[in-house]
Write an enzyme that holds these catalytic residues in place. Sequence first.
Site, PDB file in Angstrom:
ATOM      1  N   ASP A   1       0.519  -1.173  -0.147  1.00  2.00           N
ATOM      2  CA  ASP A   1      -0.278  -0.008  -0.122  1.00  2.00           C
ATOM      3  C   ASP A   1       0.883   0.669   0.201  1.00  2.00           C
ATOM      4  OD1 ASP A   1      -2.583  -1.120  -0.355  1.00  2.00           O
ATOM      5  OD2 ASP A   1      -2.844  -1.684   1.937  1.00  2.00           O
TER       6      ASP A   1
ATOM      7  N   ASP B   1     -16.205  13.830   8.283  1.00  2.00           N
ATOM      8  CA  ASP B   1     -15.256  12.791   7.290  1.00  2.00           C
ATOM      9  C   ASP B   1     -14.151  12.940   8.469  1.00  2.00           C
ATOM     10  OD1 ASP B   1     -13.003  11.269   6.299  1.00  2.00           O
ATOM     11  OD2 ASP B   1     -12.869  12.683   4.257  1.00  2.00           O
TER      12      ASP B   1
END
EC number: 7.2.2.6
Length: 682
Positions: free
Chosen positions: A307, A344
Amino acid sequence: MSRKQLALFEPVLLVQALTDAVKKLSPRAQWRNPVMFVVWAGSVLTTLLTLAMVTGQITGSALFTGVISLWLWFTVLFANFAEALAEGRSKAQANSLKGVKKTAFARRLRAPRHDAQADNVPAAELRKGDIVLVKAGDIIPCDGEVIEGGASVDESAITGESAPVIRESGGDFASVTGGTRILSDWLVIACSVNPGETFLDRMIAMVEGAQRRKTPNEIALTILLIALTIVFLLATATLWPFSAWGGNAVSVTVLVALLVCLIPTTIGGLLSAIGVAGMSRMLGANVIATSGRAVEAAGDVDVLLLDKTGTITLGNRQASDFIPARGVDERTLADAAQLASLADETPEGRSIVILAKQRFNLRERDVQSLHATFVPFTAQSRMSGINIDNRMIRKGSVDAIRRHVESNGGHFPADVEQNVENVARLGATPLVVVEGARVLGVIALKDIVKGGIKERFAQLRKMGIKTVMITGDNRLTAAAIAAEAGVDDFLAEATPEAKLALIRQYQAEGRLVAMTGDGTNDAPALAQADVAVAMNSGTQAAKEAGNMVDLDSNPTKLIEVVHIGKQMLMTRGSLTTFSIANDVAKYFAIIPAAFAATYPQLNALNVMGLHSPNSAILSAVIFNALIIIFLIPLALKGVSYKPLSASAMLRRNLWIYGLGGLVVPFIGIKVIDVLLTLLGLA
């Protein structure tokens, strides 16, 4: 990591290992290792012969046979000791984890909110699905997911890391582990497992499991060792009639000594210890492997899926700029971006809110008072936002917003396309903001590539390992970061389905794939990968799908996992080479001694100039036993590992362990022979 590392030879472990080594002398325990079972059978046979000679039932040297028998027993004991010491180190690590488990009471809530009525119940009565409230100073009673609240948690009992971590609802850091302690604030947790099934329980069961399953490579090597043992057994069996026909039959004691010295007892005695030690070293790196098979697979890996965020880059992407579309005011873009990010909780989302506040004094609005509907980010939609009054605001990846705009009858502006490209070329991540079907502009998110990561990837390339960067960024951003980091390939705009397809593609080419993951959306790919390292801070689904769990939740650890796996395979291969090469020197010691009386011409093979036939045989048997003890530290710590290509490693190991396996026995047997002569035992 602050967890105390065990010394190689802890006094307490040595005493326990010696006790366990004696217990393992039972035939049932020995039968699991065919090579050492042959040595055990030889020990029993020579012991019976010694007793028969002492009682006068048969003729022969009771002293010589007795000494041979004693050292054969030592050979079995030393092999048992190596395995018991490796197992003891793992069990000691398990015992340190048992200290984390505490009997406690839990506040079980009657409703999934922190102000609901609570009942005090024993932690052992909690079941999957129960909701509990934990406050500062409490021990978390079960594994679970945080559904409300945020708190500082001390996970040192599990990870060994003294620095507290933040656990909160609604993100990748919502998973908590039973046995850790709340330092501040409070959490409402939904228990995800039943008693006895917690992560801690599974860790303890794994490291102290008595029946360790052999890995495929261990099985293959065991078959080779059995085949060699059978060959030498048949060869030794033919020597008795051969010598008898020559007029001077070789004694059974000498034949047993010859057989034991020729079969690969060194690697046979250390094989189990190497496997157990490999898992123990993995635990020492704060990685829990579910089986030795997983550790072994790590050594064979040739593709790493990494990642980008947190592994290749520092992982703290921050909003750095608002770039409005033509005809749009920058303040309007910032206001819409802030609204879309109010709910968020990711670092990126919070940074957008803060940047809008800093640039335009746009104060963060109260989420509850807006009476809005928040749209969370998903791996499928790749965007998030808010529906407020008649406004529908979204922010997300370029492709996701383009599809959204076109599906609402809009058009994606060319100037925004150019801005996206410019941001991506600089290695930043562009997020596009849209209201309805109107594109407002681009947010630039910047991240930094970790120092030294390019050199590590170069080392992996030397070893024949391909590195692939996985990112949700668009191709231009991904290409810029991939070039800066030095990875071999990248997968841009990655979805769970794309990750899974990429893993299957590499596996179809015959390659072994390793990856890390922490989210529920990573679970399918983790389940498919050959080596799947789940983050301890990740979701329960990710931890169950992986075959390893990193307690430090550090994605870069995947590279260290591969190193440990390769070191275990190299250790096994190196000691196998050493063991088989040993046989040559022992051949030169025992064959001339065994047949000197029958065939004096064989004395020409006594290149070591050993004192007498009896001292030659005894020296070889003693060396055969002692070499196991001398190699135990190497088996437990692993051979010195350097990032080299397969051919370079093969050449290096052949020189060190192949040539060493030839030379060391010549020296060792000669030294023992000289000592026996000086002591008058020859």
